[in-house]
Motif scaffolding. Sequence first.
Motif, PDB file in Angstrom:
ATOM      1  N   ASP A 235      -2.714  -7.775  -9.282  1.00 36.08           N
ATOM      2  CA  ASP A 235      -2.777  -6.553 -10.093  1.00 36.08           C
ATOM      3  C   ASP A 235      -3.472  -5.391  -9.379  1.00 36.08           C
ATOM      4  N   VAL A 236      -3.034  -5.125  -8.163  1.00 34.41           N
ATOM      5  CA  VAL A 236      -3.571  -4.018  -7.365  1.00 34.41           C
ATOM      6  C   VAL A 236      -2.592  -2.852  -7.408  1.00 34.41           C
ATOM      7  N   LEU A 237      -3.106  -1.665  -7.643  1.00 30.09           N
ATOM      8  CA  LEU A 237      -2.276  -0.464  -7.629  1.00 30.09           C
ATOM      9  C   LEU A 237      -2.170   0.025  -6.192  1.00 30.09           C
ATOM     10  N   ILE A 238      -0.944   0.079  -5.661  1.00 33.86           N
ATOM     11  CA  ILE A 238      -0.690   0.511  -4.297  1.00 33.86           C
ATOM     12  C   ILE A 238      -0.011   1.868  -4.357  1.00 33.86           C
ATOM     13  N   GLN A 239      -0.545   2.830  -3.611  1.00 30.75           N
ATOM     14  CA  GLN A 239       0.061   4.162  -3.559  1.00 30.75           C
ATOM     15  C   GLN A 239       0.326   4.541  -2.118  1.00 30.75           C
TER      16      GLN A 239
ATOM     17  N   LEU B 298       2.694  -1.377  -8.592  1.00 34.46           N
ATOM     18  CA  LEU B 298       1.697  -2.322  -9.066  1.00 34.46           C
ATOM     19  C   LEU B 298       2.006  -3.682  -8.461  1.00 34.46           C
ATOM     20  N   ALA B 299       1.129  -4.139  -7.586  1.00 34.74           N
ATOM     21  CA  ALA B 299       1.319  -5.408  -6.884  1.00 34.74           C
ATOM     22  C   ALA B 299       0.777  -6.531  -7.767  1.00 34.74           C
ATOM     23  N   LYS B 300       1.623  -7.049  -8.644  1.00 32.59           N
ATOM     24  CA  LYS B 300       1.201  -8.082  -9.593  1.00 32.59           C
ATOM     25  C   LYS B 300       0.693  -9.334  -8.888  1.00 32.59           C
ATOM     26  N   ASP B 301       1.347  -9.732  -7.791  1.00 30.57           N
ATOM     27  CA  ASP B 301       0.937 -10.933  -7.057  1.00 30.57           C
ATOM     28  C   ASP B 301       0.228 -10.603  -5.749  1.00 30.57           C
ATOM     29  N   GLY B 302      -0.112  -9.323  -5.551  1.00 31.02           N
ATOM     30  CA  GLY B 302      -0.818  -8.913  -4.341  1.00 31.02           C
ATOM     31  C   GLY B 302       0.078  -8.442  -3.215  1.00 31.02           C
ATOM     32  N   THR B 303       1.398  -8.531  -3.397  1.00 31.37           N
ATOM     33  CA  THR B 303       2.310  -8.084  -2.341  1.00 31.37           C
ATOM     34  C   THR B 303       2.964  -6.768  -2.745  1.00 31.37           C
ATOM     35  N   TYR B 304       3.323  -5.982  -1.739  1.00 32.76           N
ATOM     36  CA  TYR B 304       3.970  -4.696  -1.991  1.00 32.76           C
ATOM     37  C   TYR B 304       5.103  -4.488  -0.998  1.00 32.76           C
ATOM     38  N   ARG B 305       5.969  -3.514  -1.332  1.00 37.21           N
ATOM     39  CA  ARG B 305       7.095  -3.171  -0.458  1.00 37.21           C
ATOM     40  C   ARG B 305       7.537  -1.749  -0.757  1.00 37.21           C
ATOM     41  N   PHE B 306       7.704  -0.963   0.298  1.00 39.21           N
ATOM     42  CA  PHE B 306       8.238   0.393   0.193  1.00 39.21           C
ATOM     43  C   PHE B 306       9.322   0.564   1.249  1.00 39.21           C
ATOM     44  N   ASP B 307      10.365   1.310   0.931  1.00 39.27           N
ATOM     45  CA  ASP B 307      11.377   1.707   1.904  1.00 39.27           C
ATOM     46  C   ASP B 307      11.005   3.112   2.376  1.00 39.27           C
ATOM     47  N   VAL B 308      10.721   3.253   3.668  1.00 41.19           N
ATOM     48  CA  VAL B 308      10.253   4.526   4.216  1.00 41.19           C
ATOM     49  C   VAL B 308      11.034   4.891   5.468  1.00 41.19           C
ATOM     50  N   LEU B 309      10.948   6.138   5.840  1.00 38.08           N
ATOM     51  CA  LEU B 309      11.481   6.623   7.107  1.00 38.08           C
ATOM     52  C   LEU B 309      10.357   6.633   8.128  1.00 38.08           C
ATOM     53  N   PRO B 310      10.662   6.636   9.427  1.00 31.66           N
ATOM     54  CA  PRO B 310       9.597   6.733  10.421  1.00 31.66           C
ATOM     55  C   PRO B 310       8.739   7.970  10.173  1.00 31.66           C
ATOM     56  N   GLY B 311       7.417   7.803  10.348  1.00 27.75           N
ATOM     57  CA  GLY B 311       6.478   8.901  10.126  1.00 27.75           C
ATOM     58  C   GLY B 311       5.076   8.385   9.884  1.00 27.75           C
TER      59      GLY B 311
ATOM     60  N   ILE C 263      -9.234   0.770  -0.968  1.00 30.46           N
ATOM     61  CA  ILE C 263      -8.892   0.738   0.454  1.00 30.46           C
ATOM     62  C   ILE C 263      -7.945   1.889   0.745  1.00 30.46           C
ATOM     63  N   GLU C 264      -8.208   2.615   1.827  1.00 34.96           N
ATOM     64  CA  GLU C 264      -7.304   3.679   2.273  1.00 34.96           C
ATOM     65  C   GLU C 264      -7.057   3.510   3.760  1.00 34.96           C
TER      66      GLU C 264
ATOM     67  N   TYR D 268       1.889   7.824   7.259  1.00 33.80           N
ATOM     68  CA  TYR D 268       1.687   7.587   5.840  1.00 33.80           C
ATOM     69  C   TYR D 268       0.232   7.225   5.560  1.00 33.80           C
ATOM     70  N   THR D 269      -0.220   7.534   4.354  1.00 30.02           N
ATOM     71  CA  THR D 269      -1.519   7.088   3.866  1.00 30.02           C
ATOM     72  C   THR D 269      -1.252   6.086   2.756  1.00 30.02           C
ATOM     73  N   LEU D 270      -1.792   4.879   2.923  1.00 32.57           N
ATOM     74  CA  LEU D 270      -1.612   3.807   1.958  1.00 32.57           C
ATOM     75  C   LEU D 270      -2.945   3.569   1.267  1.00 32.57           C
ATOM     76  N   VAL D 271      -2.954   3.589  -0.077  1.00 28.84           N
ATOM     77  CA  VAL D 271      -4.174   3.419  -0.856  1.00 28.84           C
ATOM     78  C   VAL D 271      -3.984   2.243  -1.802  1.00 28.84           C
ATOM     79  N   ALA D 272      -4.964   1.336  -1.829  1.00 29.15           N
ATOM     80  CA  ALA D 272      -4.964   0.195  -2.746  1.00 29.15           C
ATOM     81  C   ALA D 272      -6.211   0.295  -3.619  1.00 29.15           C
ATOM     82  N   THR D 273      -6.032   0.240  -4.945  1.00 27.77           N
ATOM     83  CA  THR D 273      -7.174   0.342  -5.852  1.00 27.77           C
ATOM     84  C   THR D 273      -7.083  -0.706  -6.955  1.00 27.77           C
ATOM     85  N   LYS D 274      -8.262  -1.228  -7.304  1.00 29.88           N
ATOM     86  CA  LYS D 274      -8.418  -2.146  -8.434  1.00 29.88           C
ATOM     87  C   LYS D 274      -9.917  -2.259  -8.700  1.00 29.88           C
TER      88      LYS D 274
END
Length: 91
Positions: free
Chosen positions: A34-38, A48-61, A74-75, A63-69
């Motif tokens: 139950d971690v919120l990933i942005q 919302l990573a219910k089991d702790g895993t996340y996935r995003f489809d992105v283009l090369p570049g 974490i940033e 990014y800032t990834l933030v995890a909160t609970k």
Amino acid sequence: MFKYFSFILLFVSFSSATILHGTVYNADLNPEKDVLIQLIEPIKQTYLAKDGTYRFDVLPGNYTLVATKSSLDIEETIVVQAEGNKVFDLF
């Protein structure tokens, strides 16, 4: 004609995407639930990573990834250079 052009354009835009995925781990090195990933930049996406895993489809570049609970905050900055799969776990 327009229908075929739209399909080709759509196919080209998805063919260069990268799958950015990973797991958020707690201090005991177990997946944190139950971690919120942005993904903040360039376009904000939230997951919302219910089991702790996340996935995003992105283009090369860049990014800032933030995890909160509750007390977890974490940033990380991620650079995606090529298409394919990029695993980025958070501890």
